[in-house]
Scaffold this motif. Sequence first.
Motif, short mmCIF file in Angstrom:
data_model
loop_
_atom_site.label_atom_id
_atom_site.label_comp_id
_atom_site.label_asym_id
_atom_site.label_seq_id
_atom_site.Cartn_x
_atom_site.Cartn_y
_atom_site.Cartn_z
N VAL A 103 53.65 54.14 25.05
CA VAL A 103 53.28 55.65 24.70
C VAL A 103 53.57 56.54 23.36
N LEU A 104 54.87 55.82 23.06
CA LEU A 104 54.96 56.26 21.47
C LEU A 104 53.91 56.24 20.12
N LEU A 105 52.91 54.82 20.28
CA LEU A 105 51.94 54.68 19.78
C LEU A 105 50.31 56.12 19.90
N VAL A 106 50.64 56.05 21.73
CA VAL A 106 49.21 57.06 22.01
C VAL A 106 49.64 58.42 21.55
N PHE A 107 51.11 58.37 21.48
CA PHE A 107 51.35 60.33 20.96
C PHE A 107 51.13 59.59 19.53
N LEU A 108 52.45 59.06 18.75
CA LEU A 108 51.98 58.98 17.47
C LEU A 108 50.77 58.94 16.53
N ILE A 109 50.08 58.20 16.63
CA ILE A 109 48.51 57.89 15.88
C ILE A 109 47.85 59.03 16.22
N PRO A 110 47.80 59.66 16.89
CA PRO A 110 46.91 60.85 16.51
C PRO A 110 47.64 62.66 16.00
N TYR A 111 48.71 62.03 16.28
CA TYR A 111 49.57 62.87 15.45
C TYR A 111 49.37 62.32 14.32
N LEU A 112 50.14 61.66 13.68
CA LEU A 112 49.79 61.34 12.55
C LEU A 112 48.62 62.05 11.66
N VAL A 113 47.33 61.54 12.18
CA VAL A 113 46.11 61.71 12.19
C VAL A 113 45.68 63.40 11.74
N LEU A 114 46.03 64.17 13.28
CA LEU A 114 45.82 65.82 13.17
C LEU A 114 46.18 65.98 12.48
N THR A 115 47.84 66.19 11.91
CA THR A 115 48.15 66.35 10.82
C THR A 115 47.92 66.59 9.41
N GLY A 116 46.99 65.30 9.19
CA GLY A 116 47.33 65.13 8.07
C GLY A 116 45.46 65.52 7.20
N PHE A 117 45.04 65.64 8.60
CA PHE A 117 44.17 66.90 8.22
C PHE A 117 43.84 68.33 8.72
N THR A 118 44.43 68.36 9.10
CA THR A 118 44.52 70.37 9.40
C THR A 118 46.85 70.14 9.35
N GLU A 119 46.60 71.73 8.69
CA GLU A 119 47.94 71.76 8.88
C GLU A 119 48.15 72.85 9.39
N GLN A 120 46.34 73.41 11.07
CA GLN A 120 46.86 74.40 12.12
C GLN A 120 47.63 74.50 13.16
N PHE A 121 48.19 72.10 13.17
CA PHE A 121 49.35 72.00 14.47
C PHE A 121 50.55 71.33 13.50
N ARG A 122 51.58 72.20 14.48
CA ARG A 122 52.60 71.58 13.99
C ARG A 122 53.44 71.19 15.60
N ILE A 123 54.55 69.89 15.09
CA ILE A 123 54.98 69.92 16.14
C ILE A 123 56.57 69.25 15.80
N ASP A 124 57.69 69.13 16.20
CA ASP A 124 59.51 69.59 15.83
C ASP A 124 59.58 68.27 16.47
N ALA A 125 60.20 67.12 15.55
CA ALA A 125 60.52 65.92 16.02
C ALA A 125 61.48 65.75 17.48
N VAL A 126 61.88 66.74 17.78
CA VAL A 126 62.68 66.74 18.95
C VAL A 126 62.02 67.28 20.14
N THR A 127 60.87 68.16 19.83
CA THR A 127 60.12 68.47 20.54
C THR A 127 59.00 66.51 20.99
N PHE A 128 58.80 66.60 20.22
CA PHE A 128 58.12 65.28 20.09
C PHE A 128 59.20 63.88 20.75
N LEU A 129 60.23 64.18 20.53
CA LEU A 129 60.50 62.73 20.86
C LEU A 129 61.32 62.68 22.54
N LYS A 130 61.52 64.41 22.87
CA LYS A 130 61.23 65.04 24.32
C LYS A 130 60.18 64.63 25.10
#
Length: 235
Positions: A103-130
């Motif tokens: 599940v960590l890889l399922v969420f983490l890799i798309p998040y890294l790709v998304l934030t690498g291509f755009t600055e329109q999406f942001r999620i803080d570390a606490v929310t991601f961990l929750k």
Amino acid sequence: MVSLFKKELLGEKNWIIGFCGFVLGINFLFLPLAKVTEGFMAMAVIFFTLPAFPLMALVRAFLIWKNEWDSNTSFLLLSLPIRGYNIVLSKIGALAVEIFLYVLLVFLIPYLVLTGFTEQFRIDAVTFLKLWFLTSFRILLLVPFAMFSYLLGRIFSKAKGWISAGSLIVLLLVYSRYLYFGKKIFSYIPEVTMSFTLAGEVETFSLNIATTMATFLFSVILTLASCFFVEKAEL
């Protein structure tokens, strides 16, 4: 129990590598589309890698026990000078590592790709961990259902498969009836609220914890029963 857990984790090595490779492969295939859509197609990968995984976790909980009998290692396992709870918890622990890592890889890799291509999406570390923990934990709660059903079938000398399959169906029916009252028991627990920023707008959503805790209580009971069943299982 630590050495037994290490043995179980080593036995799950191929499954862990396979699941991680699957996630990486799917994300790699979607990478060209992610570039064209400023990363947003990367989030679509989650719909290919996550929805079917709870069913896979249920199947894995069956197989992790079935393999013991198919490989004739159940006699050695059950003859060890340890209690049933050591065996059950070591297997649950190994599956927990598998589930949480996936599940960590399922969420983490798309998040890294998304934030690498755009600055329109942001999620803080606490929310991601929750989000990661609660999603993984909910999937893990399915494991005792399959373990209970399989070990119940192993108690009997005949029709083991039918008993296991039938008990799982009955168990799910009992759980569906129990859940209504279970949620009332934990209704005092507030929902977990999470938020993220999309195109400058803050979006908020909530997760119901009462349902999760009610399922957790049910799963604890099934785990305790499984600890008893494994000591009575037919070799």
